[in-house]
Design an enzyme around this catalytic site. Structure first.
Site, mmCIF file in Angstrom:
data_model
loop_
_atom_site.group_PDB
_atom_site.id
_atom_site.type_symbol
_atom_site.label_atom_id
_atom_site.label_comp_id
_atom_site.label_asym_id
_atom_site.label_seq_id
_atom_site.Cartn_x
_atom_site.Cartn_y
_atom_site.Cartn_z
ATOM 1 N N ARG A 61 8.943 -56.812 31.056
ATOM 2 C CA ARG A 61 8.184 -56.131 30.750
ATOM 3 C C ARG A 61 9.048 -54.500 31.546
ATOM 4 N NH1 ARG A 61 4.712 -53.744 35.361
ATOM 5 N NH2 ARG A 61 4.823 -55.583 35.999
ATOM 6 N N TYR A 112 -2.706 -37.076 13.321
ATOM 7 C CA TYR A 112 -3.023 -38.688 12.862
ATOM 8 C C TYR A 112 -4.044 -38.523 13.621
ATOM 9 C CZ TYR A 112 -3.259 -43.054 13.646
ATOM 10 O OH TYR A 112 -4.117 -45.175 14.156
ATOM 11 N N LYS A 207 5.438 -47.541 10.711
ATOM 12 C CA LYS A 207 5.219 -47.394 8.897
ATOM 13 C C LYS A 207 6.432 -47.523 8.569
ATOM 14 C CE LYS A 207 1.344 -45.448 9.854
ATOM 15 N NZ LYS A 207 1.404 -46.363 11.643
HETATM 16 N N1 PLP Z 1 1.442 -40.866 14.369
HETATM 17 C C1 PLP Z 1 1.601 -41.376 12.840
HETATM 18 C C2 PLP Z 1 1.944 -40.415 12.551
HETATM 19 C C3 PLP Z 1 0.824 -42.152 12.150
HETATM 20 O O1 PLP Z 1 0.448 -41.803 11.757
HETATM 21 C C4 PLP Z 1 0.002 -43.006 12.996
HETATM 22 C C5 PLP Z 1 -0.495 -44.339 12.917
HETATM 23 O O2 PLP Z 1 -0.648 -44.142 10.986
HETATM 24 C C6 PLP Z 1 0.702 -43.019 14.365
HETATM 25 C C7 PLP Z 1 0.899 -42.106 15.356
HETATM 26 C C8 PLP Z 1 -0.027 -44.031 15.759
HETATM 27 O O3 PLP Z 1 0.999 -45.269 15.422
HETATM 28 P P1 PLP Z 1 0.692 -46.887 15.482
HETATM 29 O O4 PLP Z 1 -0.422 -47.384 14.362
HETATM 30 O O5 PLP Z 1 2.034 -47.885 15.413
HETATM 31 O O6 PLP Z 1 0.190 -46.986 17.009
#
Ligand code: PLP
Length: 385
Positions: A61, A112, A207
């Site tokens: 971990r 987001y 992403k």
């Molecule tokens: N930040 C942005 C700009 C995002 O688009 C996303 C998810 O779409 C996240 C953070 C969160 O990431 P995750 O889906 O890998 O938990």
């Protein structure tokens, strides 16, 4: 043993290009019969050492050689030290642990939604104060930042693709505010927020960094000389246990090797598509900083080295957006972004999405297919509306 990333302080003439860093960072030492790639290490525990000061991996971990390889590569690209997490949201929650329970945080109006919801939930629970800002309005951000414990910027924003002036913010924000930049849309290839004065860079590595829609992963990067922030975030990861799986780290590193190629292709296509979409009679607005008419264009030209690969378009209403999406066959109707495959979705289909995001807004993540195939698919679906 993993090679150290190229030191960020190397002079420009000797600094490796990002394409080279993406391929070379986080590799095992070169030795006869050593693998070129870091192997996936599946381990919940490691052989110990009696010396409490020994730099050991300790426990599954706390650390893992496959994460470390990925962290060295992401850190080298961003110019800092990286920690990987089980998801972008796990990384975001770790950062929010640095906010005092009743602290003040400035966040974008549009960002987001998962991050915004997490911040709001925290505010309800602990009494922290949330100030919402338009990230494209630097004066507004700086005003809201006065006395704030944390300034959380996303740029370009998801899904409205607004651009923030990171260098000006970095120069003018108080050192008492932790300056966080979610760099998911731009990636370190288009902007390096730590160079602009950010304290923490956050990624949904799910992403573009991973790039193949097969991994959920997050990352945080801190400045190389800021051991206290790094250690605080490491302590949160250890304690919350939001650690990445070794296989995910391996896949992400494999994907990261081709990030410069993928991003170059995708953003070149995004530019072509955005210019054509503007001229289509059913498209009311195209949100893409590569367009000279976009409000973020001049700023993005000044502060970024590319305009990215995500476009949002406004269609008349929800029905038009859904008909358009259903009319596409090459573009896949799916959430998330940054994969080799082009995807699109109507963001307001999610219950929690901000009301300020138009019902007819479709976010489009441009992949690496041939641009003419992508355009034909879009144009046919739009013509049928
Ligand atoms: N930040 C942005 C700009 C995002 O688009 C996303 C998810 O779409 C996240 C953070 C969160 O990431 P995750 O889906 O890998 O938990």
């Amino acid at each position: 043993m993993i090679n150290q990333p190229p030191p960020p302080e190397r002079s420009h003439s000797t600094r490796l290009h990002v394409e080279t860093v993406a391929v070379t960072a986080g590799r095992p030492e070169r030795a006869v019969d050593a693998p070129l790639n870091p192997p996936v290490v599946f381990a919940s525990t490691y052989v110990g050492a009696h010396d409490p000061g020994a730099a050991t991996l300790g426990y599954g971990r706390y650390s893992n050689p496959t994460w470390q390889a990925l962290e060295q590569a992401i850190g080298a690209l961003e110019g800092g030290r990286a920690l990987t997490f089980a998801s972008g949201m796990a990384a975001a929650h770790a950062v929010l642990e640095l906010l005092p329970p009743d602290g003040v945080i400035a966040i974008p109006h549009n960002c987001y939604v998962g991050v915004a919801e997490a911040i709001d939930r925290r505010a309800r629970r602990y009494g922290s104060q949330v100030r919402r800002v338009n990230v494209a309005d630097t004066t507004e951000v700086l005003t809201a930042a006065e006395g704030a414990d944390m300034v959380w910027i996303e740029s370009p924003t998801n899904p409205t693709i607004e651009v923030a002036d990171l260098p000006t913010l970095g120069q003018n924000l108080s050192p008492n505010s932790i300056f966080v930049v979610d760099n998911t849309f731009a990636t370190p290839l288009l902007q390096r927020p730590l160079d602009s004065g950010a304290d923490i860079v956050l990624h949904s590595a799910t992403k573009l960094l991973s790039g193949h829609s097969d991994v959920v992963l997050g990352a945080i990067v801190t400045r190389a000389d800021d051991a206290s922030t790094f250690d605080a975030l490491d302590a949160v990861r250890r304690s919350f246990g939001a650690s990445p799986g070794p296989m995910e780290a391996y896949l992400a590193l494999r994907g990261l090797r081709t990030l410069p190629l993928r991003l170059a292709q995708a953003q070149a296509s995004a530019q072509v598509l955005a210019e054509r979409l503007v001229a289509h009679r059913h498209v009311q607005r195209v949100r893409f900083p590569g367009l000279s008419t976009d409000p973020g264009h001049d700023l993005a030209r000044r502060t970024m080295s590319g305009f990215g690969s995500v476009i949002s378009i406004d269609l008349a209403d929800a029905k038009a957006a859904e008909d358009f999406i259903d009319g596409c066959s090459l573009w896949a109707f799916a959430t998330s972004l940054g994969g080799v495959e082009s995807t699109l979705e109507r963001r307001r289909r999610w219950e929690g999405e901000f009301q300020s995001v138009p019902e007819g807004l479709v976010r489009m993540s441009v992949g690496i297919e041939h641009v003419e195939d992508l355009w034909s698919d879009l144009a046919e679906a739009l013509d049928r509306l």
